[in-house]
Scaffold this motif. Structure first.
Motif, PDB file in Angstrom:
ATOM      1  N   SER A   1       0.849  -1.188   0.000  1.00  0.00           N
ATOM      2  CA  SER A   1       0.000   0.000   0.000  1.00  0.00           C
ATOM      3  C   SER A   1       0.882   1.235   0.000  1.00  0.00           C
ATOM      4  N   SER A   2       0.363   2.318  -0.568  1.00  0.00           N
ATOM      5  CA  SER A   2       1.072   3.593  -0.577  1.00  0.00           C
ATOM      6  C   SER A   2       0.041   4.700  -0.701  1.00  0.00           C
ATOM      7  N   ASP A   3       0.520   5.893  -0.981  1.00  0.00           N
ATOM      8  CA  ASP A   3      -0.387   7.020  -1.158  1.00  0.00           C
ATOM      9  C   ASP A   3      -1.166   6.916  -2.465  1.00  0.00           C
ATOM     10  N   TYR A   4      -0.768   6.014  -3.362  1.00  0.00           N
ATOM     11  CA  TYR A   4      -1.361   5.968  -4.698  1.00  0.00           C
ATOM     12  C   TYR A   4      -2.160   4.715  -5.001  1.00  0.00           C
ATOM     13  N   ALA A   5      -1.817   3.594  -4.372  1.00  0.00           N
ATOM     14  CA  ALA A   5      -2.507   2.347  -4.723  1.00  0.00           C
ATOM     15  C   ALA A   5      -2.314   1.294  -3.643  1.00  0.00           C
ATOM     16  N   ASP A   6      -3.197   0.310  -3.668  1.00  0.00           N
ATOM     17  CA  ASP A   6      -3.105  -0.853  -2.795  1.00  0.00           C
ATOM     18  C   ASP A   6      -3.245  -2.097  -3.661  1.00  0.00           C
ATOM     19  N   ALA A   7      -2.481  -3.129  -3.354  1.00  0.00           N
ATOM     20  CA  ALA A   7      -2.565  -4.379  -4.096  1.00  0.00           C
ATOM     21  C   ALA A   7      -2.254  -5.544  -3.171  1.00  0.00           C
ATOM     22  N   ASN A   8      -2.947  -6.664  -3.385  1.00  0.00           N
ATOM     23  CA  ASN A   8      -2.744  -7.860  -2.570  1.00  0.00           C
ATOM     24  C   ASN A   8      -2.906  -9.109  -3.421  1.00  0.00           C
ATOM     25  N   ILE A   9      -2.091 -10.090  -3.132  1.00  0.00           N
ATOM     26  CA  ILE A   9      -2.246 -11.421  -3.701  1.00  0.00           C
ATOM     27  C   ILE A   9      -2.281 -12.408  -2.542  1.00  0.00           C
TER      28      ILE A   9
ATOM     29  N   CYS B   1      -6.803 -25.032  -5.252  1.00  0.00           N
ATOM     30  CA  CYS B   1      -6.264 -23.682  -5.095  1.00  0.00           C
ATOM     31  C   CYS B   1      -7.367 -22.690  -4.776  1.00  0.00           C
ATOM     32  N   ASP B   2      -7.163 -21.895  -3.742  1.00  0.00           N
ATOM     33  CA  ASP B   2      -8.048 -20.784  -3.399  1.00  0.00           C
ATOM     34  C   ASP B   2      -7.207 -19.514  -3.487  1.00  0.00           C
ATOM     35  N   ASN B   3      -7.110 -18.974  -4.689  1.00  0.00           N
ATOM     36  CA  ASN B   3      -6.261 -17.814  -4.942  1.00  0.00           C
ATOM     37  C   ASN B   3      -7.110 -16.580  -5.210  1.00  0.00           C
ATOM     38  N   SER B   4      -6.626 -15.445  -4.760  1.00  0.00           N
ATOM     39  CA  SER B   4      -7.347 -14.191  -5.010  1.00  0.00           C
ATOM     40  C   SER B   4      -6.359 -13.048  -5.125  1.00  0.00           C
ATOM     41  N   TRP B   5      -6.752 -12.016  -5.835  1.00  0.00           N
ATOM     42  CA  TRP B   5      -5.950 -10.803  -5.918  1.00  0.00           C
ATOM     43  C   TRP B   5      -6.880  -9.609  -6.037  1.00  0.00           C
ATOM     44  N   ASP B   6      -6.381  -8.458  -5.635  1.00  0.00           N
ATOM     45  CA  ASP B   6      -7.139  -7.217  -5.812  1.00  0.00           C
ATOM     46  C   ASP B   6      -6.173  -6.054  -5.871  1.00  0.00           C
ATOM     47  N   TRP B   7      -6.540  -5.032  -6.629  1.00  0.00           N
ATOM     48  CA  TRP B   7      -5.758  -3.809  -6.674  1.00  0.00           C
ATOM     49  C   TRP B   7      -6.712  -2.639  -6.815  1.00  0.00           C
ATOM     50  N   ALA B   8      -6.300  -1.473  -6.333  1.00  0.00           N
ATOM     51  CA  ALA B   8      -7.133  -0.278  -6.419  1.00  0.00           C
ATOM     52  C   ALA B   8      -6.259   0.954  -6.264  1.00  0.00           C
ATOM     53  N   PHE B   9      -6.587   1.985  -7.017  1.00  0.00           N
ATOM     54  CA  PHE B   9      -5.916   3.265  -6.829  1.00  0.00           C
ATOM     55  C   PHE B   9      -6.438   3.909  -5.553  1.00  0.00           C
ATOM     56  N   SER B  10      -5.601   4.704  -4.915  1.00  0.00           N
ATOM     57  CA  SER B  10      -5.984   5.362  -3.677  1.00  0.00           C
ATOM     58  C   SER B  10      -5.426   6.780  -3.673  1.00  0.00           C
ATOM     59  N   GLY B  11      -5.593   7.461  -2.560  1.00  0.00           N
ATOM     60  CA  GLY B  11      -5.061   8.812  -2.441  1.00  0.00           C
ATOM     61  C   GLY B  11      -5.757   9.808  -3.357  1.00  0.00           C
TER      62      GLY B  11
ATOM     63  N   LYS C   1     -17.569   4.434 -17.459  1.00  0.00           N
ATOM     64  CA  LYS C   1     -16.801   5.032 -16.372  1.00  0.00           C
ATOM     65  C   LYS C   1     -15.362   4.508 -16.357  1.00  0.00           C
ATOM     66  N   LEU C   2     -14.502   5.284 -15.714  1.00  0.00           N
ATOM     67  CA  LEU C   2     -13.137   4.839 -15.468  1.00  0.00           C
ATOM     68  C   LEU C   2     -13.157   3.749 -14.400  1.00  0.00           C
ATOM     69  N   ARG C   3     -12.437   2.658 -14.649  1.00  0.00           N
ATOM     70  CA  ARG C   3     -12.346   1.583 -13.657  1.00  0.00           C
ATOM     71  C   ARG C   3     -11.045   1.755 -12.879  1.00  0.00           C
ATOM     72  N   ASP C   4     -11.189   1.997 -11.590  1.00  0.00           N
ATOM     73  CA  ASP C   4     -10.012   2.295 -10.769  1.00  0.00           C
ATOM     74  C   ASP C   4      -9.591   1.139  -9.870  1.00  0.00           C
ATOM     75  N   SER C   5     -10.122  -0.072 -10.133  1.00  0.00           N
ATOM     76  CA  SER C   5      -9.771  -1.217  -9.300  1.00  0.00           C
ATOM     77  C   SER C   5     -10.071  -2.509 -10.050  1.00  0.00           C
ATOM     78  N   GLY C   6      -9.588  -3.590  -9.505  1.00  0.00           N
ATOM     79  CA  GLY C   6      -9.865  -4.913 -10.052  1.00  0.00           C
ATOM     80  C   GLY C   6      -9.677  -5.960  -8.991  1.00  0.00           C
ATOM     81  N   SER C   7     -10.389  -7.073  -9.102  1.00  0.00           N
ATOM     82  CA  SER C   7     -10.243  -8.158  -8.139  1.00  0.00           C
ATOM     83  C   SER C   7     -10.712  -9.456  -8.774  1.00  0.00           C
ATOM     84  N   TYR C   8     -10.248 -10.561  -8.203  1.00  0.00           N
ATOM     85  CA  TYR C   8     -10.636 -11.868  -8.725  1.00  0.00           C
ATOM     86  C   TYR C   8     -10.391 -12.909  -7.647  1.00  0.00           C
TER      87      TYR C   8
END
Length: 328
Positions: free
Chosen positions: A198-206, A239-249, A267-274
């Motif tokens: 995570s930072s001032d601009y985005a968050d991401a997790n796997i 397998c139980d796998n997931s990821w997500d990302w999103a812009f922040s700040g 619309k602009l898409r500012d995130s994704g997940s699966y």
């Protein structure tokens, strides 16, 4: 399933995260750039998706490489001397990270160096004991990192990884002066891991949780203090796998303002997940493993390699490991 001081794989993820945080192309977003913005968002998500798929085949490969013993059967526990041993294992597993590279390219940051593949280290401690009455042996292997921070890499990345595994082998032939040792066996590994940033601009997790079951056969023969061996293994994983990302700040507000101005338009898409939950008996991963053990009194050193016969051509999936143990 991801290592650790920090894995080369983790370094790749840090680089991807850093590129998201740079935000150079985000500064030029306007209401007229919806198509290009969403195309990039699709490519970022596609990169994470590809990487999650690679984890699904690479994590089981890395796990089963961690409790390889040169002897196909170590002998009975109740004997003189008793047969048991334990030590540490370290290994490298090759993983295809082209999905991460594609995500970085989609961000338009050519100065970030993401390679198509990486080798990441894995380590465990294991203990094997000989059987009682019947000619079998049993092994358990574990690894737990705890939550680790890698802020020194320029991003607030957290890593938390767990591996627990066990196997049992039955000796078809105990071996002798001429005959080799031959065993058959079955095992199970559970791998759980989280890569977060995570930072001032985005968050991401796997996140990944992988259950691996396998059957194997192994043959070995000792010559003086050297024991070459070869074996075959078949894996099937859930397998139980997931990821997500999103812009922040600040970008969240800017994107929201643009989306509000678009009214009923795209619309602009500012995130994704699966998230995926997969189990398929048809997706068996056949492996061949081989190596050599060297024994000096109670000190046992083993080198081994494993190749995934189903994915070696397309993903280059293979592993190498070294083990140092005390054994009787």
């Amino acid at each position: 399933m991801k290592k650790i001081k920090i894995l080369a794989l983790t370094a790749a993820f840090v680089a991807l995260s850093a590129s998201v945080f740079a935000g150079s192309w985000l500064d030029s977003i306007t209401a007229d750039s919806v198509g290009e913005f969403n195309k990039r968002a699709d490519e970022i998500s596609g990169g994470f998706d590809d990487f999650a798929e690679q984890l699904a085949i690479s994590v089981p490969q890395a796990a089963t490489q961690q409790n390889v013993w040169s002897d196909a059967y170590i002998g009975q526990l109740i004997s003189i001397p008793p047969h048991l041993g334990g030590g540490v294992n370290v290994g490298l597993t090759h993983i295809d990270t082209s999905g991460l590279k594609n995500a970085v390219d989609a961000l338009g940051l050519a100065d970030i160096d993401i390679k198509d593949s990486y080798y990441f280290p894995v380590f465990t401690a294991d203990l094997r004991i000989g059987g009682v009455l019947l000619p079998f042996d049993f092994d358990i292997a574990v690894m737990k990192t705890g939550k680790m921070s890698t802020s020194g890499f320029g991003a607030d990345l957290s890593v938390d990884l767990l591996t627990v595994g066990m196997d049992v082998r039955y000796a078809l032939f105990k071996g002798g002066l001429v005959m080799p040792k031959i065993s058959v066996g079955a095992g199970y590994f559970y791998n759980q891991g989280t890569f977060g940033v995570s930072s001032d601009y985005a968050d991401a997790n796997i996140d990944y949780k992988v259950h691996t079951m396998y059957a194997q056969a192994q043959i070995s023969k000792t010559f003086l203090f050297i024991t070459p061996f070869v074996g075959l293994r078949g894996l099937v994983s859930k397998c139980d796998n997931s990821w997500d990302w999103a812009f922040s700040g600040k970008y969240v507000g800017e994107i929201e303002n643009i989306n509000n101005s678009l009214e009923n338009k795209a619309k602009l898409r500012d995130s994704g997940s699966y998230k995926t939950d997969s189990f398929d008996f048809n997706a068996i991963q056949p492996q061949i493993f081989a190596g050599v053990g060297v024994n000096f009194f109670v000190l046992d050193f083993t080198l081994s390699v494993t190749a995934d016969l189903r994915h070696i051509a397309d993903s280059g999936l293979w592993s190498g490991a070294a083990s140092l143990r005390l054994s009787l």
